[in-house]
Design an enzyme around this catalytic site. Structure first.
Site, PDB file in Angstrom:
ATOM      1  N   HIS A  16       0.842  -1.209   0.000  1.00 44.47           N
ATOM      2  CA  HIS A  16       0.000   0.000   0.000  1.00 44.47           C
ATOM      3  C   HIS A  16       0.874   1.256   0.000  1.00 44.47           C
ATOM      4  CE1 HIS A  16      -3.137  -2.531   2.387  1.00 44.47           C
ATOM      5  NE2 HIS A  16      -3.619  -2.362   1.169  1.00 44.47           N
ATOM      6  N   SER A  18      -3.006  -7.610   3.114  1.00 43.43           N
ATOM      7  CA  SER A  18      -3.276  -7.459   4.555  1.00 43.43           C
ATOM      8  C   SER A  18      -3.694  -8.787   5.162  1.00 43.43           C
ATOM      9  CB  SER A  18      -4.383  -6.423   4.771  1.00 43.43           C
ATOM     10  OG  SER A  18      -3.990  -5.164   4.309  1.00 43.43           O
ATOM     11  N   ARG A  48      -1.765  -6.053  -8.290  1.00 42.80           N
ATOM     12  CA  ARG A  48      -0.679  -6.994  -7.994  1.00 42.80           C
ATOM     13  C   ARG A  48      -0.555  -8.063  -9.066  1.00 42.80           C
ATOM     14  NH1 ARG A  48      -3.123  -8.087  -2.178  1.00 42.80           N
ATOM     15  NH2 ARG A  48      -4.880  -8.023  -3.616  1.00 42.80           N
ATOM     16  N   LYS A  87     -17.097  -5.981   6.756  1.00 41.67           N
ATOM     17  CA  LYS A  87     -16.005  -6.951   6.840  1.00 41.67           C
ATOM     18  C   LYS A  87     -15.539  -7.101   8.284  1.00 41.67           C
ATOM     19  CE  LYS A  87     -13.841  -6.268   2.311  1.00 41.67           C
ATOM     20  NZ  LYS A  87     -12.577  -5.899   1.648  1.00 41.67           N
TER      21      LYS A  87
END
Ligand code: PNS
Length: 159
Positions: free
Chosen positions: A17, A127, A90, A41
């Protein structure tokens, strides 16, 4: 002023990030890092903890501010006069969902999305994986900024 937003959950912020935020800060006059408050979440860190970690990690950049949003990112963009959403990609697996979101955001409000390819050093990093490694006592020092590393260490020392 050319203003961009880097939105995300940042639970926690990773070096991946931070790489995207830093590179965006070189391209735009101001970069707003927007922490999603959406409660749908399961989070390891509270909204305040995620925001604090980001403030510490981005203190080195004079044109980066940390803010929060709840609801649609395009509404945040309109309210803060942000023209561009910057997202890191990514791998091709990220692209499918990101493309849908970018097209939806453009259709809803004309907000553009710029994709930045992740530094290959971080293409495996997320994460979720950081939390998994930390949960089982693995070394996360090369994966997250120091501020987040300290929080993770404290969290697992306490449990
Ligand atoms: O770090 P994440 O969890 O991948 O971040 C996803 C986030 C928060 C950037 C994304 O889910 C988002 O923008 N949510 C807000 C709701 C919204 O505007 N969705 C896009 C239109 S479908």
């Amino acid at each position: 002023m050319r203003r961009a937003v880097c939105p995300g959950s940042f639970d926690p912020v990773t070096l991946g990030h931070l790489d995207i935020i830093g590179r965006a800060s070189a391209l735009y006059d101001e970069v707003v890092v927007a922490v999603g408050m959406n409660a749908s979440k399961n989070r390891m860190f509270s909204f305040e903890e995620r925001t604090d970690m980001l403030r510490e990690a981005t203190a080195q950049y004079g044109n980066v501010v940390v803010d929060s949003f709840d609801g649609l990112i395009v509404d945040f963009c309109k309210a803060r006069d942000v023209q561009v959403i910057v997202k890191g990609l990514r791998a091709i697996s990220d692209f499918d969902y990101e493309l849908q979101m970018a097209q939806m955001n453009h259709g809803l409000a004309g907000v553009e999305t710029m994709f930045m390819t992740t530094n290959p050093l971080y293409s495996f990093l997320s994460s979720s994986l950081v939390k998994e490694v930390a949960t089982y006592g693995g070394d996360i020092s090369g994966l997250v900024p120091e501020a987040a590393g300290r929080r993770l260490a404290a969290r697992f020392a306490a449990s």
